[in-house]
Design a protein around this motif. Structure first.
Motif, PDB file in Angstrom:
ATOM      1  N   ASN A  70      -7.774  -5.918  -2.205  1.00 43.71           N
ATOM      2  CA  ASN A  70      -6.711  -6.175  -1.233  1.00 43.71           C
ATOM      3  C   ASN A  70      -5.604  -7.088  -1.749  1.00 43.71           C
ATOM      4  N   GLY A  71      -5.891  -7.885  -2.776  1.00 43.49           N
ATOM      5  CA  GLY A  71      -4.898  -8.833  -3.290  1.00 43.49           C
ATOM      6  C   GLY A  71      -3.840  -8.186  -4.171  1.00 43.49           C
ATOM      7  N   VAL A  72      -4.061  -6.915  -4.514  1.00 41.23           N
ATOM      8  CA  VAL A  72      -3.087  -6.171  -5.323  1.00 41.23           C
ATOM      9  C   VAL A  72      -1.958  -5.692  -4.414  1.00 41.23           C
ATOM     10  N   VAL A  73      -0.758  -5.479  -4.950  1.00 42.84           N
ATOM     11  CA  VAL A  73       0.273  -4.739  -4.211  1.00 42.84           C
ATOM     12  C   VAL A  73       0.378  -3.368  -4.862  1.00 42.84           C
ATOM     13  N   LEU A  74       0.209  -2.338  -4.042  1.00 43.86           N
ATOM     14  CA  LEU A  74      -0.027  -0.995  -4.572  1.00 43.86           C
ATOM     15  C   LEU A  74       1.151  -0.056  -4.360  1.00 43.86           C
ATOM     16  N   ASP A  75       1.688   0.430  -5.477  1.00 46.37           N
ATOM     17  CA  ASP A  75       2.687   1.487  -5.402  1.00 46.37           C
ATOM     18  C   ASP A  75       1.923   2.811  -5.454  1.00 46.37           C
ATOM     19  N   ASP A  96     -15.267   9.063  -6.232  1.00 43.69           N
ATOM     20  CA  ASP A  96     -16.598   8.487  -6.480  1.00 43.69           C
ATOM     21  C   ASP A  96     -16.520   7.283  -7.405  1.00 43.69           C
ATOM     22  N   THR A  97     -15.528   7.295  -8.293  1.00 49.98           N
ATOM     23  CA  THR A  97     -15.476   6.213  -9.291  1.00 49.98           C
ATOM     24  C   THR A  97     -14.416   5.170  -8.985  1.00 49.98           C
ATOM     25  N   LEU A  98     -13.410   5.533  -8.176  1.00 50.59           N
ATOM     26  CA  LEU A  98     -12.333   4.589  -7.857  1.00 50.59           C
ATOM     27  C   LEU A  98     -12.309   4.308  -6.361  1.00 50.59           C
ATOM     28  N   LYS A  99     -12.317   3.043  -6.012  1.00 50.46           N
ATOM     29  CA  LYS A  99     -12.280   2.643  -4.595  1.00 50.46           C
ATOM     30  C   LYS A  99     -11.109   1.676  -4.398  1.00 50.46           C
ATOM     31  N   VAL A 100     -10.304   1.984  -3.395  1.00 51.30           N
ATOM     32  CA  VAL A 100      -9.117   1.159  -3.131  1.00 51.30           C
ATOM     33  C   VAL A 100      -9.280   0.475  -1.773  1.00 51.30           C
ATOM     34  N   ALA A 101      -8.989  -0.813  -1.715  1.00 58.14           N
ATOM     35  CA  ALA A 101      -9.116  -1.571  -0.464  1.00 58.14           C
ATOM     36  C   ALA A 101      -8.240  -0.949   0.622  1.00 58.14           C
ATOM     37  N   GLU A 102      -8.786  -0.853   1.825  1.00 56.00           N
ATOM     38  CA  GLU A 102      -8.043  -0.259   2.949  1.00 56.00           C
ATOM     39  C   GLU A 102      -6.848  -1.116   3.346  1.00 56.00           C
ATOM     40  N   ASN A 103      -6.989  -2.429   3.124  1.00 58.68           N
ATOM     41  CA  ASN A 103      -5.953  -3.357   3.586  1.00 58.68           C
ATOM     42  C   ASN A 103      -4.972  -3.754   2.481  1.00 58.68           C
ATOM     43  N   VAL A 104      -4.866  -2.925   1.441  1.00 56.71           N
ATOM     44  CA  VAL A 104      -3.940  -3.253   0.358  1.00 56.71           C
ATOM     45  C   VAL A 104      -2.495  -2.967   0.826  1.00 56.71           C
ATOM     46  N   PRO A 105      -1.558  -3.922   0.627  1.00 56.49           N
ATOM     47  CA  PRO A 105      -0.164  -3.676   1.031  1.00 56.49           C
ATOM     48  C   PRO A 105       0.526  -2.723   0.050  1.00 56.49           C
ATOM     49  N   ALA A 137       7.352  -7.014  -2.330  1.00 55.13           N
ATOM     50  CA  ALA A 137       6.156  -6.520  -1.617  1.00 55.13           C
ATOM     51  C   ALA A 137       5.262  -7.682  -1.181  1.00 55.13           C
ATOM     52  N   TYR A 138       5.108  -8.676  -2.042  1.00 59.95           N
ATOM     53  CA  TYR A 138       4.325  -9.861  -1.635  1.00 59.95           C
ATOM     54  C   TYR A 138       5.038 -10.633  -0.531  1.00 59.95           C
ATOM     55  N   GLU A 139       6.356 -10.677  -0.587  1.00 57.11           N
ATOM     56  CA  GLU A 139       7.094 -11.368   0.492  1.00 57.11           C
ATOM     57  C   GLU A 139       6.804 -10.697   1.822  1.00 57.11           C
ATOM     58  N   ASP A 140       6.803  -9.378   1.839  1.00 61.29           N
ATOM     59  CA  ASP A 140       6.557  -8.655   3.094  1.00 61.29           C
ATOM     60  C   ASP A 140       5.124  -8.840   3.572  1.00 61.29           C
ATOM     61  N   LYS A 141       4.189  -8.948   2.639  1.00 57.91           N
ATOM     62  CA  LYS A 141       2.793  -9.204   3.028  1.00 57.91           C
ATOM     63  C   LYS A 141       2.719 -10.559   3.733  1.00 57.91           C
ATOM     64  N   VAL A 142       3.271 -11.578   3.103  1.00 59.62           N
ATOM     65  CA  VAL A 142       3.204 -12.923   3.680  1.00 59.62           C
ATOM     66  C   VAL A 142       4.067 -13.000   4.944  1.00 59.62           C
ATOM     67  N   GLY A 143       5.138 -12.219   4.984  1.00 61.70           N
ATOM     68  CA  GLY A 143       6.008 -12.179   6.166  1.00 61.70           C
ATOM     69  C   GLY A 143       5.454 -11.320   7.291  1.00 61.70           C
ATOM     70  N   ARG A 148       0.355  -1.389   5.208  1.00 61.52           N
ATOM     71  CA  ARG A 148      -0.855  -1.394   4.385  1.00 61.52           C
ATOM     72  C   ARG A 148      -1.425   0.022   4.320  1.00 61.52           C
ATOM     73  N   LEU A 149      -2.247   0.258   3.316  1.00 60.96           N
ATOM     74  CA  LEU A 149      -2.716   1.625   3.075  1.00 60.96           C
ATOM     75  C   LEU A 149      -3.327   2.276   4.319  1.00 60.96           C
ATOM     76  N   ALA A 150      -4.202   1.555   5.011  1.00 59.03           N
ATOM     77  CA  ALA A 150      -4.887   2.155   6.164  1.00 59.03           C
ATOM     78  C   ALA A 150      -3.938   2.440   7.329  1.00 59.03           C
ATOM     79  N   ASP A 151      -2.739   1.820   7.305  1.00 55.70           N
ATOM     80  CA  ASP A 151      -1.772   2.094   8.367  1.00 55.70           C
ATOM     81  C   ASP A 151      -1.356   3.563   8.389  1.00 55.70           C
ATOM     82  N   LEU A 152      -1.533   4.256   7.279  1.00 51.76           N
ATOM     83  CA  LEU A 152      -1.168   5.675   7.237  1.00 51.76           C
ATOM     84  C   LEU A 152      -1.992   6.477   8.233  1.00 51.76           C
TER      85      LEU A 152
END
Ligand code: GDP
Ligand code: IMO
Ligand code: MG
Length: 429
Positions: A70-75, A96-105, A137-143, A148-152
């Motif tokens: 979740n601490g990554v900013v994901l393009d 199966d091999t790659l898992k991405v946090a649901e709450n990643v911005p 992207a980090y500014e928007d996370k803190v703002g 976030r990914l799961a918002d889709l």
């Protein structure tokens, strides 16, 4: 059994990718927890080069679990292209091999645009960012206005999130002389990001289960201590905490789940982008280090600035980041130099200092105080055992350990995976 956090102890590009790839043979889960595709991590395996930006460097080894925390900013587009690129090189990447946090911005086009607009407006005082939209992207996370990914998946709130994001960005864009962006454009980008949803998981829970099952976990930091948003050469830094403590918050594990920190440290110093660099050599030595070390940025192709090893800075990184052991890389680049310099203290406005002053102006006035030591005529390139190292090279390593206050657990002597000397297994310290 345990977890190891790999961090950079300088300004990035210390060789984290190579070390993480090597160590991931001993780990089952490899986690990225901060930064984004501003990172460029290079692995060389039997002469084949792999360049990773978002995928953890354990991804090339079959049977490992890769996590983007979740601490990554994901393009999302950058991730999808990187997955395709890796598949093109025969690397298996699947849900199966790659898992991405649901709450990643997410990083969207508005973030890349704003990064570019701001850098352009800053002129000579530009930071020299990678232009990937990381800071915005980090500014928007803190703002609290990030998408976030799961918002889709959240059809009830997605429209209001887009509106909130655009109200902010369009005001800034107008001020900076750029055209506003429509909700339609953002909707289309989010639609194109949908394939990433296949990889989402509650990654914090996976990590807890992995630890509970006694699996080794490797946390892969990006950037380096001097690019840390708090502890680095602010404002010439990246927009995340790069120190090891970030691994806990950035992946959803407690601090007691981080067993040891390995600080990846180049045998000299490089920096890409602007900002203070006390030991920089804008002369033939800098040129030589750059050529021998092939110091061109993996992400932007920019020439890296080069200089002597700065023990004051690395000691500070050891102290602020809680680095327990070092992995010293690129020793081979120093082969054949008659004498080497190591910065052992700073002089600033007539005062001797054993730490970097905080103020930018004073940082740029730092005069390094060097110790000169004898180089070695033999080669360390490709050495795979301690016994192959020339005596003077061993002395250099020992001196670095003493000056920075942390012992060397690993030594890297070429870009190749196996040109690595293990002194002490980080998973068993
Ligand atoms: P990272 O960002 O910390 O992963 O480092 P990068 O991959 O951006 O830059 C490190 C560069 O040095 C890459 O091109 C590596 O292949 C290379 N490298 C890593 N370790 C060694 C080493 O011990 N010797 C030499 N000569 N090159 C190395
Ligand atoms: P890895 O993980 C070296 C630098 C940029 C710029 C500053 C801010 O490969 O070590 P940003 O785009 O993050 O807002 O740029 O940080 N920078 C790096 N320098 N290695 C990196 O990553 C970097 N990631 C960012 O050059 O000076
Ligand atoms: Mg790099």
């Amino acid at each position: 059994m345990g977890s190891v956090v790999v961090v950079g102890s300088q300004w990035g590009d210390e060789g984290k990718g190579k070390i993480v790839d090597w160590l991931s043979e001993r780990a089952e889960v490899i986690v990225r927890y901060q930064g984004g595709h501003n990172a460029g991590h290079t692995l060389v395996i039997d002469g084949v080069k792999y360049k990773l930006s978002l995928l953890p460097s354990g991804v090339v080894r079959p049977g490992k679990t890769s996590i983007i925390g979740n601490g990554v900013v994901l393009d999302p587009q950058a991730l999808l292209s990187e997955i395709e690129k890796m598949r093109g090189q025969g690397v298996e990447v699947s849900p199966d091999t790659l898992k991405v946090a649901e709450n990643v911005p997410l990083i969207l086009s508005v973030h890349r645009d704003l990064d570019g607009l701001r850098e352009k407006a800053a002129g000579a005082s530009a930071i020299g960012t990678t232009g990937r939209g990381i800071g915005p992207a980090y500014e928007d996370k803190v703002g609290r206005r990030a998408v976030r990914l799961a918002d889709l998946n959240d059809t009830d709130t997605i429209e209001s999130r887009i509106d909130r994001l655009l109200a902010h960005h369009n005001a800034l864009r107008t001020g900076l002389g750029a055209d506003p962006v429509s909700a339609e454009t953002i909707r289309a980008e989010l639609e194109a990001a949908r394939p990433v949803l296949a990889y989402t998981a509650p990654t914090w829970r996976l990590l807890r289960e992995a630890r509970g099952a006694g699996k080794n976990i490797l946390f892969e930091g990006a950037q380096g201590a001097m690019l840390d948003i708090d502890h680095g050469t602010y404002p010439f830094v990246t927009s995340s905490n790069t120190v090891a403590g970030s691994a806990a918050a950035g992946s959803g594990v407690g601090p007691s789940s981080l067993d040891m920190t390995l600080g990846i440290t180049k045998a000299y110093t490089t920096r890409v982008g602007n900002g203070p660099f006390p030991t920089e050599q804008t002369n033939e030595i800098g040129q030589l280090l750059g050529e021998r070390g092939a110091e061109f940025g993996t992400v932007t192709g920019r020439k890296r600035r080069c200089g002597w090893f700065d023990a004051v800075m690395v000691r500070q990184a050891v102290e602020t980041g809680g680095i327990d052991r070092l992995a010293l890389t690129k020793l081979d680049v120093l082969d054949g130099l008659d004498e080497l310099k190591i910065c052992v203290a700073y002089e600033v406005d007539g005062e001797r200092m054993d730490r970097l002053p905080v103020e930018t102006a004073r940082q740029s006035r730092v005069q390094p105080i060097y110790e000169t030591i004898k180089g070695w005529s033999g080669s360390t390139y490709g050495a795979r055992s301690w016994g192959e190292l020339p005596a003077e090279a061993v002395k250099y390593v020992r001196h670095v350990e003493e000056l920075v206050g942390a012992p060397v657990a690993m030594l890297s002597t070429s870009p190749e995976r196996d040109d690595t000397i293990l002194v002490e297994d980080p998973f068993h310290i």
